[in-house]
Motif scaffolding. Sequence first.
Motif, PDB file in Angstrom:
ATOM      1  N   SER A 187       1.203   1.106 -11.895  1.00  0.00           N
ATOM      2  CA  SER A 187       0.251   1.016 -10.738  1.00  0.00           C
ATOM      3  C   SER A 187      -0.827  -0.441 -11.260  1.00  0.00           C
ATOM      4  O   SER A 187      -1.026  -1.029  -9.914  1.00  0.00           O
ATOM      5  CB  SER A 187      -0.779   2.138 -11.151  1.00  0.00           C
ATOM      6  OG  SER A 187      -2.035   2.121 -10.299  1.00  0.00           O
ATOM      7  N   ARG A 188      -0.973  -0.832 -12.252  1.00  0.00           N
ATOM      8  CA  ARG A 188      -1.344  -2.055 -12.462  1.00  0.00           C
ATOM      9  C   ARG A 188      -0.657  -3.215 -11.870  1.00  0.00           C
ATOM     10  O   ARG A 188      -1.501  -4.450 -11.313  1.00  0.00           O
ATOM     11  CB  ARG A 188      -1.825  -2.216 -14.080  1.00  0.00           C
ATOM     12  CG  ARG A 188      -3.136  -1.422 -14.627  1.00  0.00           C
ATOM     13  CD  ARG A 188      -3.149  -1.754 -16.045  1.00  0.00           C
ATOM     14  NE  ARG A 188      -2.138  -1.748 -16.964  1.00  0.00           N
ATOM     15  CZ  ARG A 188      -2.026  -0.495 -17.816  1.00  0.00           C
ATOM     16  NH1 ARG A 188      -2.757   0.506 -17.463  1.00  0.00           N
ATOM     17  NH2 ARG A 188      -0.906  -0.337 -18.389  1.00  0.00           N
ATOM     18  N   PHE A 189       0.336  -3.185 -12.022  1.00  0.00           N
ATOM     19  CA  PHE A 189       1.263  -4.288 -11.376  1.00  0.00           C
ATOM     20  C   PHE A 189       1.134  -4.339  -9.964  1.00  0.00           C
ATOM     21  O   PHE A 189       0.906  -5.459  -9.424  1.00  0.00           O
ATOM     22  CB  PHE A 189       2.628  -4.142 -11.714  1.00  0.00           C
ATOM     23  CG  PHE A 189       3.696  -5.133 -11.112  1.00  0.00           C
ATOM     24  CD1 PHE A 189       3.726  -6.318 -11.470  1.00  0.00           C
ATOM     25  CD2 PHE A 189       4.439  -4.699  -9.965  1.00  0.00           C
ATOM     26  CE1 PHE A 189       4.664  -7.226 -10.945  1.00  0.00           C
ATOM     27  CE2 PHE A 189       5.280  -5.685  -9.438  1.00  0.00           C
ATOM     28  CZ  PHE A 189       5.329  -7.056  -9.896  1.00  0.00           C
ATOM     29  N   MET A 190       1.083  -3.323  -9.267  1.00  0.00           N
ATOM     30  CA  MET A 190       1.003  -3.099  -7.894  1.00  0.00           C
ATOM     31  C   MET A 190      -0.524  -3.673  -7.408  1.00  0.00           C
ATOM     32  O   MET A 190      -0.860  -4.079  -6.326  1.00  0.00           O
ATOM     33  CB  MET A 190       1.328  -1.761  -7.353  1.00  0.00           C
ATOM     34  CG  MET A 190       2.586  -1.327  -7.454  1.00  0.00           C
ATOM     35  SD  MET A 190       4.011  -2.592  -6.706  1.00  0.00           S
ATOM     36  CE  MET A 190       3.649  -2.799  -4.994  1.00  0.00           C
ATOM     37  N   GLU A 191      -1.489  -3.200  -8.179  1.00  0.00           N
ATOM     38  CA  GLU A 191      -3.102  -3.808  -8.028  1.00  0.00           C
ATOM     39  C   GLU A 191      -2.961  -4.918  -7.765  1.00  0.00           C
ATOM     40  O   GLU A 191      -3.913  -5.884  -7.419  1.00  0.00           O
ATOM     41  CB  GLU A 191      -3.839  -2.957  -8.822  1.00  0.00           C
ATOM     42  CG  GLU A 191      -3.802  -1.492  -8.725  1.00  0.00           C
ATOM     43  CD  GLU A 191      -4.775  -0.730  -9.569  1.00  0.00           C
ATOM     44  OE1 GLU A 191      -5.379  -1.440 -10.618  1.00  0.00           O
ATOM     45  OE2 GLU A 191      -5.112   0.499  -9.453  1.00  0.00           O
ATOM     46  N   GLU A 207       0.849  -1.100   0.215  1.00  0.00           N
ATOM     47  CA  GLU A 207       0.198   0.007  -0.013  1.00  0.00           C
ATOM     48  C   GLU A 207       0.836   1.453   0.041  1.00  0.00           C
ATOM     49  O   GLU A 207       0.341   2.292  -0.744  1.00  0.00           O
ATOM     50  CB  GLU A 207      -0.898   0.140   1.118  1.00  0.00           C
ATOM     51  CG  GLU A 207      -0.385  -0.103   2.638  1.00  0.00           C
ATOM     52  CD  GLU A 207      -0.549  -1.504   3.075  1.00  0.00           C
ATOM     53  OE1 GLU A 207      -0.184  -1.719   4.109  1.00  0.00           O
ATOM     54  OE2 GLU A 207      -0.328  -2.493   2.126  1.00  0.00           O
ATOM     55  N   GLU A 208       2.000   1.118   0.485  1.00  0.00           N
ATOM     56  CA  GLU A 208       3.014   2.406   0.497  1.00  0.00           C
ATOM     57  C   GLU A 208       3.298   2.719  -0.831  1.00  0.00           C
ATOM     58  O   GLU A 208       3.432   3.870  -1.399  1.00  0.00           O
ATOM     59  CB  GLU A 208       4.276   1.981   1.196  1.00  0.00           C
ATOM     60  CG  GLU A 208       3.914   1.867   2.776  1.00  0.00           C
ATOM     61  CD  GLU A 208       5.065   1.727   3.647  1.00  0.00           C
ATOM     62  OE1 GLU A 208       6.061   1.491   2.932  1.00  0.00           O
ATOM     63  OE2 GLU A 208       5.040   1.466   4.814  1.00  0.00           O
ATOM     64  N   TYR A 209       3.785   1.669  -1.731  1.00  0.00           N
ATOM     65  CA  TYR A 209       3.793   1.924  -3.253  1.00  0.00           C
ATOM     66  C   TYR A 209       2.624   2.565  -3.861  1.00  0.00           C
ATOM     67  O   TYR A 209       2.872   3.401  -4.578  1.00  0.00           O
ATOM     68  CB  TYR A 209       4.429   0.644  -3.799  1.00  0.00           C
ATOM     69  CG  TYR A 209       5.799   0.133  -3.671  1.00  0.00           C
ATOM     70  CD1 TYR A 209       6.789   0.579  -4.101  1.00  0.00           C
ATOM     71  CD2 TYR A 209       5.979  -1.027  -2.844  1.00  0.00           C
ATOM     72  CE1 TYR A 209       8.060   0.352  -3.912  1.00  0.00           C
ATOM     73  CE2 TYR A 209       7.359  -1.423  -2.279  1.00  0.00           C
ATOM     74  CZ  TYR A 209       8.290  -0.867  -3.230  1.00  0.00           C
ATOM     75  OH  TYR A 209       9.706  -1.129  -2.938  1.00  0.00           O
ATOM     76  N   SER A 210       1.566   2.044  -3.478  1.00  0.00           N
ATOM     77  CA  SER A 210       0.307   2.382  -4.191  1.00  0.00           C
ATOM     78  C   SER A 210      -0.029   3.862  -3.941  1.00  0.00           C
ATOM     79  O   SER A 210      -0.301   4.649  -4.811  1.00  0.00           O
ATOM     80  CB  SER A 210      -0.867   1.621  -3.733  1.00  0.00           C
ATOM     81  OG  SER A 210      -0.453   0.259  -4.391  1.00  0.00           O
TER      82      SER A 210
END
Length: 356
Positions: A319-323, A291-294
Amino acid sequence: MRGQCRRKRRKAEDALLRLGRYEKRIKHSGVFLFSLLSAPFIICFWVISQCFRGVLKILYYKPYGINPKNKARLEFEVARNSKKMGEEKIKEVRSTVVEQYSISIERAIYDPCKRDFVEGSFPRMKEWLKRYDTDAYWLVISLQNDMDTTIEEWDIDLEFSSALKIKEVKIEGIEREIPCEMHLKSFKIAVPKEYGIVIPKGGAQQVYFKLRAEKPKTQYKIRGVFKSEITGDVPIRPKEFMYLCDADVSPVAVKAELKKTFSEKEAARLALSFKTVQELDRMSNHDAKTEEYSDKILTLKNYTEGFSEKFTTQVNDFSRFMEQEQMRYLDDEYKRKVRRFCTNLVDVWISEFLKG
């Protein structure tokens, strides 16, 4: 009778006196005649001797630039030129020695924006940098020993602009810290014999200098000298390069550079976006939460929206990769992928906003 004897004696004396005078006249006439006859020969001998002296000056004195007026002057000039010849001979011998004891020096600049060296191809050096740090500028100096003698103790002295700094130095394959001296506009390493870090005969050593500069998009030049007891001082030719930017450059310095292209408000937004990119890059080296990355990615989107389609695409992909990643913490495989995304963000940001 006595009177007659006296007269006869006087006549004899007069005759002898006249005879002596005649003899003197004859002698003087002979000397004069001899002088008169020998004069041409004397003149010819004098002319020949003068010609001989002239030829001697041309053949002997002229090459040394001597125009002697007396014996003392001649001796002084000959001595002085003998000294010059001796000094030239020493220089010639020294030049021969340097040629016999030579070392080849290659230098290269690694540019993190290109992920490669500015000029030339150095696969081995590139592999070393991949294992260590590819996000910084590096000066790499390769020392090739072309002699039949091992160099056991050696130094490298570097000179550069005061705005450029050397943060650390590494020798390939050596883990221990290298003694160094840092001064304004100069940096020196000294490798003592006791360390055992030799440059073997017919072998090489690679030395890596990590560079830092406060001002981005600036041209720099580095030159130096390699020193050892065997080779003496061997110059390291100047190397020029453009220090565009890296992940550690101050956002304040970046903003000052951005203001040359963008308005004050736009430069401020982009400087904040660069700071966010730096924070993401540092997070990738630690155990940050998903969530910090997001949150950081969302902030980055807001700062850079409308500036660059290419950079926006890169942010959206990240962003898509982290989701897709639902775990609270990233495992090792995903950490490597996140690291690549962060590295690409730095590269694309610099390419889109500073290179123009």
